[in-house]
Enzyme design. Sequence first.
Site, PDB file in Angstrom:
ATOM      1  N   HIS A  72       6.338  23.978  57.588  1.00  0.00           N
ATOM      2  CA  HIS A  72       5.187  23.205  58.168  1.00  0.00           C
ATOM      3  C   HIS A  72       5.493  21.826  58.957  1.00  0.00           C
ATOM      4  O   HIS A  72       4.654  21.661  59.809  1.00  0.00           O
ATOM      5  CB  HIS A  72       4.194  22.854  56.888  1.00  0.00           C
ATOM      6  CG  HIS A  72       3.267  23.972  56.468  1.00  0.00           C
ATOM      7  ND1 HIS A  72       1.909  23.967  56.272  1.00  0.00           N
ATOM      8  CD2 HIS A  72       3.565  25.402  56.191  1.00  0.00           C
ATOM      9  CE1 HIS A  72       1.515  25.023  55.685  1.00  0.00           C
ATOM     10  NE2 HIS A  72       2.537  25.965  55.754  1.00  0.00           N
ATOM     11  N   ASP A  80       9.883  16.521  62.622  1.00  0.00           N
ATOM     12  CA  ASP A  80       9.874  15.136  62.677  1.00  0.00           C
ATOM     13  C   ASP A  80       9.288  14.330  61.477  1.00  0.00           C
ATOM     14  O   ASP A  80       8.983  13.194  61.437  1.00  0.00           O
ATOM     15  CB  ASP A  80       8.924  14.642  64.013  1.00  0.00           C
ATOM     16  CG  ASP A  80       7.584  15.088  63.718  1.00  0.00           C
ATOM     17  OD1 ASP A  80       7.261  15.700  62.959  1.00  0.00           O
ATOM     18  OD2 ASP A  80       6.842  14.324  64.457  1.00  0.00           O
ATOM     19  N   HIS A 199       8.867  34.545  51.982  1.00  0.00           N
ATOM     20  CA  HIS A 199       7.802  34.887  51.093  1.00  0.00           C
ATOM     21  C   HIS A 199       8.330  35.515  50.000  1.00  0.00           C
ATOM     22  O   HIS A 199       7.658  36.095  48.975  1.00  0.00           O
ATOM     23  CB  HIS A 199       6.372  35.629  51.707  1.00  0.00           C
ATOM     24  CG  HIS A 199       5.842  34.671  52.528  1.00  0.00           C
ATOM     25  ND1 HIS A 199       4.822  34.938  53.474  1.00  0.00           N
ATOM     26  CD2 HIS A 199       5.743  33.421  52.845  1.00  0.00           C
ATOM     27  CE1 HIS A 199       4.202  34.073  53.998  1.00  0.00           C
ATOM     28  NE2 HIS A 199       4.755  32.954  53.781  1.00  0.00           N
ATOM     29  N   ASP A 260      15.899  36.714  47.810  1.00  0.00           N
ATOM     30  CA  ASP A 260      16.375  38.000  47.883  1.00  0.00           C
ATOM     31  C   ASP A 260      15.635  38.806  48.843  1.00  0.00           C
ATOM     32  O   ASP A 260      14.904  38.296  49.565  1.00  0.00           O
ATOM     33  CB  ASP A 260      16.557  38.897  46.448  1.00  0.00           C
ATOM     34  CG  ASP A 260      15.201  38.667  45.872  1.00  0.00           C
ATOM     35  OD1 ASP A 260      14.273  38.820  46.448  1.00  0.00           O
ATOM     36  OD2 ASP A 260      15.204  39.138  44.553  1.00  0.00           O
TER      37      ASP A 260
HETATM   38  C1  HEM Z   1       4.588  34.209  59.599  1.00  0.00           C
HETATM   39  C2  HEM Z   1       3.700  33.273  59.230  1.00  0.00           C
HETATM   40  C3  HEM Z   1       3.386  32.644  58.019  1.00  0.00           C
HETATM   41  C4  HEM Z   1       2.102  32.616  57.341  1.00  0.00           C
HETATM   42  C5  HEM Z   1       0.779  33.234  57.818  1.00  0.00           C
HETATM   43  C6  HEM Z   1       2.139  31.928  56.017  1.00  0.00           C
HETATM   44  C7  HEM Z   1       1.398  31.792  55.173  1.00  0.00           C
HETATM   45  C8  HEM Z   1       1.458  31.431  53.889  1.00  0.00           C
HETATM   46  C9  HEM Z   1       0.345  31.111  52.860  1.00  0.00           C
HETATM   47  C10 HEM Z   1      -1.017  31.406  53.196  1.00  0.00           C
HETATM   48  C11 HEM Z   1       0.764  30.987  51.924  1.00  0.00           C
HETATM   49  C12 HEM Z   1       0.276  30.455  50.559  1.00  0.00           C
HETATM   50  C13 HEM Z   1      -0.345  29.035  50.417  1.00  0.00           C
HETATM   51  C14 HEM Z   1      -1.327  28.952  49.110  1.00  0.00           C
HETATM   52  O1  HEM Z   1      -2.374  29.507  49.063  1.00  0.00           O
HETATM   53  O2  HEM Z   1      -0.956  28.231  48.066  1.00  0.00           O
HETATM   54  C15 HEM Z   1       2.337  30.616  51.845  1.00  0.00           C
HETATM   55  C16 HEM Z   1       3.230  30.177  50.981  1.00  0.00           C
HETATM   56  C17 HEM Z   1       4.433  30.109  51.370  1.00  0.00           C
HETATM   57  N1  HEM Z   1       5.238  30.222  52.697  1.00  0.00           N
HETATM   58 FE1  HEM Z   1       4.403  31.022  54.123  1.00  0.00          FE
HETATM   59  N2  HEM Z   1       3.504  31.652  55.913  1.00  0.00           N
HETATM   60  C18 HEM Z   1       4.225  31.810  56.830  1.00  0.00           C
HETATM   61  C19 HEM Z   1       5.746  31.789  57.489  1.00  0.00           C
HETATM   62  C20 HEM Z   1       6.495  30.974  56.695  1.00  0.00           C
HETATM   63  C21 HEM Z   1       7.838  30.670  56.881  1.00  0.00           C
HETATM   64  C22 HEM Z   1       8.373  30.833  58.167  1.00  0.00           C
HETATM   65  C23 HEM Z   1       8.137  30.124  55.857  1.00  0.00           C
HETATM   66  C24 HEM Z   1       9.375  29.350  55.635  1.00  0.00           C
HETATM   67  C25 HEM Z   1      10.716  29.623  56.241  1.00  0.00           C
HETATM   68  C26 HEM Z   1       7.297  30.080  54.708  1.00  0.00           C
HETATM   69  C27 HEM Z   1       7.473  29.911  53.489  1.00  0.00           C
HETATM   70  C28 HEM Z   1       6.658  29.997  52.434  1.00  0.00           C
HETATM   71  C29 HEM Z   1       6.909  29.784  50.972  1.00  0.00           C
HETATM   72  C30 HEM Z   1       8.056  29.447  50.432  1.00  0.00           C
HETATM   73  C31 HEM Z   1       5.778  29.708  50.210  1.00  0.00           C
HETATM   74  C32 HEM Z   1       5.198  29.460  48.859  1.00  0.00           C
HETATM   75  C33 HEM Z   1       4.845  27.880  48.411  1.00  0.00           C
HETATM   76  C34 HEM Z   1       4.957  27.639  47.066  1.00  0.00           C
HETATM   77  O3  HEM Z   1       5.280  28.385  46.116  1.00  0.00           O
HETATM   78  O4  HEM Z   1       4.385  26.524  46.969  1.00  0.00           O
HETATM   79  N3  HEM Z   1       6.114  30.852  55.086  1.00  0.00           N
HETATM   80  N4  HEM Z   1       2.619  31.020  53.131  1.00  0.00           N
END
Ligand code: HEM
Length: 331
Positions: A72, A80, A199, A260
């Site tokens: 993010h 930054d 994810h 994984d």
């Molecule tokens: C490809 C587009 C992506 C979308 C649309 C997306 C969307 C989301 C959403 C909606 C959540 C859940 C937020 C919530 O409701 O609490 C999430 C969680 C997460 N995303 Fe993504 N994401 C994307 C790409 C990425 C990328 C590139 C990374 C890191 C390299 C990432 C890492 C994570 C992680 C680790 C979580 C879990 C966070 C937690 O457990 O606190 N995501 N993402």
Amino acid sequence: MKILSLSSFLVIITVFAIQEACHGGPLTQGPLTQDYYKDSCANVEDIVRNVTWKYVAQDLTLAAPLLRLHFHDCFVRGCDASVLINSTPNNTAEKDAPPDLTLGGFNIIDDIKAEVEKTCPGIVSCADIVALAARDSVSFQYKRLLWEVPLGRRDGTISLASEVIANIPAPTSNFSQLKQNFACKGLDILDLIVLSGAHTIGDSHCHSFDNRLYNFTGKGYGQDPTLNSSYANYLKTKCKNLSDNTTTVPMDPTSSLSFDTHYYKILLENEGLFQSDAALLTDQGSLEEVKKLLSFEYFLEKFAYSMKKMGEIQVLTGFEGQIRKNCSVVN
Ligand code: HEM
Ligand SMILES: *[C@@H]1O[C@H](CO)[C@@H](O)[C@H](O)[C@H]1NC(C)=O
Ligand SMILES: *[C@@H]1O[C@H](CO)[C@@H](O)[C@H](O)[C@H]1NC(C)=O
Ligand SMILES: *[C@@H]1O[C@H](CO)[C@@H](O)[C@H](O)[C@H]1NC(C)=O
Ligand SMILES: *[C@@H]1O[C@H](CO)[C@@H](O)[C@H](O)[C@H]1NC(C)=O
Ligand SMILES: *[C@@H]1O[C@H](CO)[C@@H](O)[C@H](O)[C@H]1NC(C)=O
Ligand SMILES: *[C@@H]1O[C@H](CO)[C@@H](O)[C@H](O)[C@H]1NC(C)=O
Ligand SMILES: *[C@@H]1O[C@H](CO)[C@@H](O)[C@H](O)[C@H]1NC(C)=O
Ligand SMILES: *[C@@H]1O[C@H](CO)[C@@H](O)[C@H](O)[C@H]1NC(C)=O
């Protein structure tokens, strides 16, 4: 010669066409280096790793928020640390925009920064700390550092909530929207597919995907037919209706603490949690890539490469920006 200039012309046109639809400035990538703090703060990587591992050892769920924080950060105004800045009476900052309300790990970044300041005051940027903490938190499981993090990022001074929605991809995105969003950051389809593998760890709130269960028509009813129906039934036992704003579910159930390739396994069973995950199966080339990513060695190699690329998005270097004293406040 003519062919060469025609192709460079086309490249310029393409870059221009992409930029046209993008929000958030030019696609510059400054030179970061592995040994940036060699003379000024030689221990920085050890300090960051030690503090990060101390936290993650106590609570394995902390890796996911630190990884997401870096994503993010980089997708809004580049890497930054603008994501860390607090709102003021005059300014609503990124972290108060809806997609960022579910971010975490801020207290850990503050603690790392405090520890780094003890040894090297005013030297290390918050943006570099975010990049290192993302790598180190995920690496704890393997007790070795999984990818290289070139350093030398500087901290930004601007953080605007209004820039978040346009730059952070929505979980309802389809393949072409994701492709466009990543292209705006200088990332390609392979980066998209590989980084979505993040994810494999972490949780999501029901409201990030409950439209797939209860409102797929947009008229207050209907289920996404591309979502595995037995999985949908399980999700409905967790997320009981569209007004649930607090429940969270693991994105990769049974393996949500393990970095994984299980994400790709369940994805192929139509159990990707978001439409943006499922979208990776809607393009033939992408589907083939998802299958290849079932191999952990292959995934790790590609993830390391794409994280490095993501970590270089629109970075400030040299005399740009500043080294924040307090990561949540502009100097
Ligand atoms: C490809 C587009 C992506 C979308 C649309 C997306 C969307 C989301 C959403 C909606 C959540 C859940 C937020 C919530 O409701 O609490 C999430 C969680 C997460 N995303 Fe993504 N994401 C994307 C790409 C990425 C990328 C590139 C990374 C890191 C390299 C990432 C890492 C994570 C992680 C680790 C979580 C879990 C966070 C937690 O457990 O606190 N995501 N993402
Ligand atoms: C990091 O932790 C290791 C192992 O506990 C320790 O030997 C080392 O001195 C620490 N390094 C720093 C810079 O804190
Ligand atoms: C906020 O705005 C007020 C009035 O425009 C100004 O006096 C003050 O210095 C600003 N504060 C900050 C922190 O920018
Ligand atoms: C993706 O979504 C956009 C915006 O809703 C839409 O215009 C486009 O047709 C969709 N693309 C596909 C392939 O479904
Ligand atoms: C269902 O989705 C539509 C379109 O996204 C939205 O306008 C509407 O508010 C949603 N209904 C409920 C009950 O959440
Ligand atoms: C949604 O589900 C929760 C938990 O089961 C329940 O307390 C609440 O009354 C429900 N809300 C609506 C509008 O059905
Ligand atoms: C639920 O959360 C969403 C997104 O964070 C927010 O827009 C909405 O106002 C919240 N609704 C309630 C009832 O808290
Ligand atoms: C749904 O998931 C189950 C495993 O949970 C799997 O056996 C089945 O093949 C999946 N169905 C589809 C249509 O992907
Ligand atoms: C950093 O700034 C925040 C917000 O003003 C403040 O609450 C916090 O105590 C400061 N941290 C340090 C270490 O000064």
